[in-house]
Design a protein around this motif. Structure first.
Motif, PDB file in Angstrom:
ATOM      1  N   THR A  16     -13.198  -3.498  -0.088  1.00  0.00           N
ATOM      2  CA  THR A  16     -13.226  -5.043  -0.187  1.00  0.00           C
ATOM      3  C   THR A  16     -11.701  -5.648  -0.115  1.00  0.00           C
ATOM      4  O   THR A  16     -10.751  -4.880  -0.222  1.00  0.00           O
ATOM      5  N   ASN A  17     -11.796  -6.846  -0.518  1.00  0.00           N
ATOM      6  CA  ASN A  17     -10.516  -7.557  -0.508  1.00  0.00           C
ATOM      7  C   ASN A  17      -9.317  -6.912  -1.915  1.00  0.00           C
ATOM      8  O   ASN A  17      -8.380  -6.668  -1.515  1.00  0.00           O
ATOM      9  N   THR A  18     -10.295  -6.602  -2.649  1.00  0.00           N
ATOM     10  CA  THR A  18      -9.679  -6.124  -4.004  1.00  0.00           C
ATOM     11  C   THR A  18      -8.977  -4.773  -3.847  1.00  0.00           C
ATOM     12  O   THR A  18      -7.976  -4.486  -4.320  1.00  0.00           O
ATOM     13  N   ASP A  19      -9.826  -4.107  -2.925  1.00  0.00           N
ATOM     14  CA  ASP A  19      -9.530  -2.445  -3.062  1.00  0.00           C
ATOM     15  C   ASP A  19      -8.158  -2.546  -2.255  1.00  0.00           C
ATOM     16  O   ASP A  19      -7.223  -1.714  -2.406  1.00  0.00           O
ATOM     17  N   LEU A  20      -8.027  -3.269  -0.878  1.00  0.00           N
ATOM     18  CA  LEU A  20      -6.982  -3.401  -0.175  1.00  0.00           C
ATOM     19  C   LEU A  20      -5.792  -4.036  -0.824  1.00  0.00           C
ATOM     20  O   LEU A  20      -4.714  -3.660  -0.702  1.00  0.00           O
ATOM     21  N   ARG A  21      -5.810  -5.078  -1.644  1.00  0.00           N
ATOM     22  CA  ARG A  21      -4.787  -5.622  -2.454  1.00  0.00           C
ATOM     23  C   ARG A  21      -4.127  -4.418  -3.311  1.00  0.00           C
ATOM     24  O   ARG A  21      -3.023  -4.412  -3.441  1.00  0.00           O
ATOM     25  N   ALA A  22      -5.001  -3.777  -3.823  1.00  0.00           N
ATOM     26  CA  ALA A  22      -4.503  -2.678  -4.921  1.00  0.00           C
ATOM     27  C   ALA A  22      -3.558  -1.644  -4.254  1.00  0.00           C
ATOM     28  O   ALA A  22      -2.612  -1.077  -4.773  1.00  0.00           O
ATOM     29  N   HIS A  23      -4.077  -1.392  -2.919  1.00  0.00           N
ATOM     30  CA  HIS A  23      -3.152  -0.557  -2.211  1.00  0.00           C
ATOM     31  C   HIS A  23      -1.976  -1.052  -1.332  1.00  0.00           C
ATOM     32  O   HIS A  23      -1.011  -0.349  -1.454  1.00  0.00           O
ATOM     33  N   LEU A  24      -2.203  -2.252  -1.123  1.00  0.00           N
ATOM     34  CA  LEU A  24      -1.068  -2.979  -0.466  1.00  0.00           C
ATOM     35  C   LEU A  24       0.126  -3.557  -1.138  1.00  0.00           C
ATOM     36  O   LEU A  24       1.134  -3.499  -0.936  1.00  0.00           O
ATOM     37  N   ALA A  25      -0.173  -4.078  -2.624  1.00  0.00           N
ATOM     38  CA  ALA A  25       0.808  -4.564  -3.322  1.00  0.00           C
ATOM     39  C   ALA A  25       1.779  -3.625  -3.753  1.00  0.00           C
ATOM     40  O   ALA A  25       3.104  -4.058  -3.534  1.00  0.00           O
ATOM     41  N   PRO A  26       1.706  -2.435  -4.096  1.00  0.00           N
ATOM     42  CA  PRO A  26       2.923  -1.408  -4.366  1.00  0.00           C
ATOM     43  C   PRO A  26       3.539  -1.151  -3.068  1.00  0.00           C
ATOM     44  O   PRO A  26       4.981  -0.928  -2.913  1.00  0.00           O
ATOM     45  N   LEU A  27       3.054  -1.241  -1.955  1.00  0.00           N
ATOM     46  CA  LEU A  27       3.772  -0.964  -0.600  1.00  0.00           C
ATOM     47  C   LEU A  27       4.693  -2.043  -0.394  1.00  0.00           C
ATOM     48  O   LEU A  27       5.727  -1.942   0.335  1.00  0.00           O
ATOM     49  N   LEU A  28       4.422  -3.437  -0.732  1.00  0.00           N
ATOM     50  CA  LEU A  28       5.201  -4.362  -0.692  1.00  0.00           C
ATOM     51  C   LEU A  28       6.185  -4.753  -1.688  1.00  0.00           C
ATOM     52  O   LEU A  28       6.782  -5.763  -1.841  1.00  0.00           O
ATOM     53  N   ASP A  29       6.029  -3.962  -2.847  1.00  0.00           N
ATOM     54  CA  ASP A  29       6.682  -4.503  -3.960  1.00  0.00           C
ATOM     55  C   ASP A  29       6.391  -5.687  -4.547  1.00  0.00           C
ATOM     56  O   ASP A  29       7.206  -6.395  -4.980  1.00  0.00           O
ATOM     57  N   GLN A  30       5.042  -6.058  -4.522  1.00  0.00           N
ATOM     58  CA  GLN A  30       4.589  -7.301  -5.096  1.00  0.00           C
ATOM     59  C   GLN A  30       3.714  -7.161  -6.005  1.00  0.00           C
ATOM     60  O   GLN A  30       2.766  -6.667  -5.697  1.00  0.00           O
ATOM     61  N   PRO A  31       3.898  -7.433  -7.276  1.00  0.00           N
ATOM     62  CA  PRO A  31       3.095  -7.034  -8.401  1.00  0.00           C
ATOM     63  C   PRO A  31       1.657  -7.879  -8.231  1.00  0.00           C
ATOM     64  O   PRO A  31       0.562  -7.386  -8.593  1.00  0.00           O
ATOM     65  N   ASN A  32       1.722  -9.133  -7.817  1.00  0.00           N
ATOM     66  CA  ASN A  32       0.795  -9.957  -7.769  1.00  0.00           C
ATOM     67  C   ASN A  32       0.571 -10.615  -6.351  1.00  0.00           C
ATOM     68  O   ASN A  32       1.322 -11.643  -5.936  1.00  0.00           O
ATOM     69  N   LEU A  33      -0.054  -9.878  -5.551  1.00  0.00           N
ATOM     70  CA  LEU A  33      -0.682 -10.344  -4.127  1.00  0.00           C
ATOM     71  C   LEU A  33      -1.847 -11.215  -4.485  1.00  0.00           C
ATOM     72  O   LEU A  33      -2.867 -10.703  -4.825  1.00  0.00           O
ATOM     73  N   SER A  34      -1.630 -12.435  -3.581  1.00  0.00           N
ATOM     74  CA  SER A  34      -2.933 -13.518  -4.069  1.00  0.00           C
ATOM     75  C   SER A  34      -3.997 -13.039  -3.161  1.00  0.00           C
ATOM     76  O   SER A  34      -3.881 -12.560  -1.937  1.00  0.00           O
ATOM     77  N   PRO A  35      -5.238 -13.412  -3.545  1.00  0.00           N
ATOM     78  CA  PRO A  35      -6.563 -13.092  -2.912  1.00  0.00           C
ATOM     79  C   PRO A  35      -6.478 -13.959  -1.598  1.00  0.00           C
ATOM     80  O   PRO A  35      -7.186 -13.556  -0.616  1.00  0.00           O
ATOM     81  N   GLY A  36      -5.852 -15.080  -1.470  1.00  0.00           N
ATOM     82  CA  GLY A  36      -5.866 -16.051  -0.304  1.00  0.00           C
ATOM     83  C   GLY A  36      -5.013 -15.287   0.634  1.00  0.00           C
ATOM     84  O   GLY A  36      -5.472 -15.330   1.969  1.00  0.00           O
ATOM     85  N   ALA A  37      -3.930 -14.639   0.296  1.00  0.00           N
ATOM     86  CA  ALA A  37      -3.230 -13.847   1.217  1.00  0.00           C
ATOM     87  C   ALA A  37      -3.813 -12.795   1.960  1.00  0.00           C
ATOM     88  O   ALA A  37      -3.681 -12.397   3.236  1.00  0.00           O
ATOM     89  N   MET A  38      -4.505 -11.948   1.014  1.00  0.00           N
ATOM     90  CA  MET A  38      -5.195 -10.879   1.409  1.00  0.00           C
ATOM     91  C   MET A  38      -6.440 -11.416   2.421  1.00  0.00           C
ATOM     92  O   MET A  38      -6.645 -10.944   3.343  1.00  0.00           O
ATOM     93  N   THR A  39      -7.107 -12.529   2.145  1.00  0.00           N
ATOM     94  CA  THR A  39      -8.089 -13.118   2.977  1.00  0.00           C
ATOM     95  C   THR A  39      -7.514 -13.312   4.424  1.00  0.00           C
ATOM     96  O   THR A  39      -8.129 -13.023   5.433  1.00  0.00           O
ATOM     97  N   TYR A  40      -6.224 -13.851   4.389  1.00  0.00           N
ATOM     98  CA  TYR A  40      -5.722 -14.358   5.554  1.00  0.00           C
ATOM     99  C   TYR A  40      -5.326 -13.024   6.227  1.00  0.00           C
ATOM    100  O   TYR A  40      -5.680 -12.862   7.750  1.00  0.00           O
TER     101      TYR A  40
END
Length: 86
Positions: A16-40
């Protein structure tokens, strides 16, 4: 983003969007990656044929093209570009 996709290749139910955000945020060093950015990002991946949406759900799975592309770019970065930049 492509290296985060390699984690989800073998999941039978997809991701899901949430699963991917949880893995991508540490790789980008961003603690709060917005759901809108992930949807894009998910929309762009889907348009390029790297992921497919599972019908009747909000889940996605990685296509064969997406898997090969993610492997190619991840291996190229870790074996050639990162050591060369160091």
């Amino acid at each position: 983003l492509l290296s985060a996709l390699t984690v989800f290749r073998l999941l039978p139910r997809g991701f899901t969007n949430t699963d991917l955000r949880a893995h991508l945020a540490p790789l980008l060093d961003q603690p709060n990656l917005s759901p809108g950015a992930m949807t894009y990002d998910l929309r762009r991946l889907r348009q390029h044929g790297l992921i497919d949406r599972i019908p009747g759900s909000h889940r996605y799975h990685v296509t064969d093209l997406g898997w090969r592309t993610a492997q190619l770019f991840t291996r190229t970065y870790t074996r050639l570009l990162r050591p060369g930049l160091a």
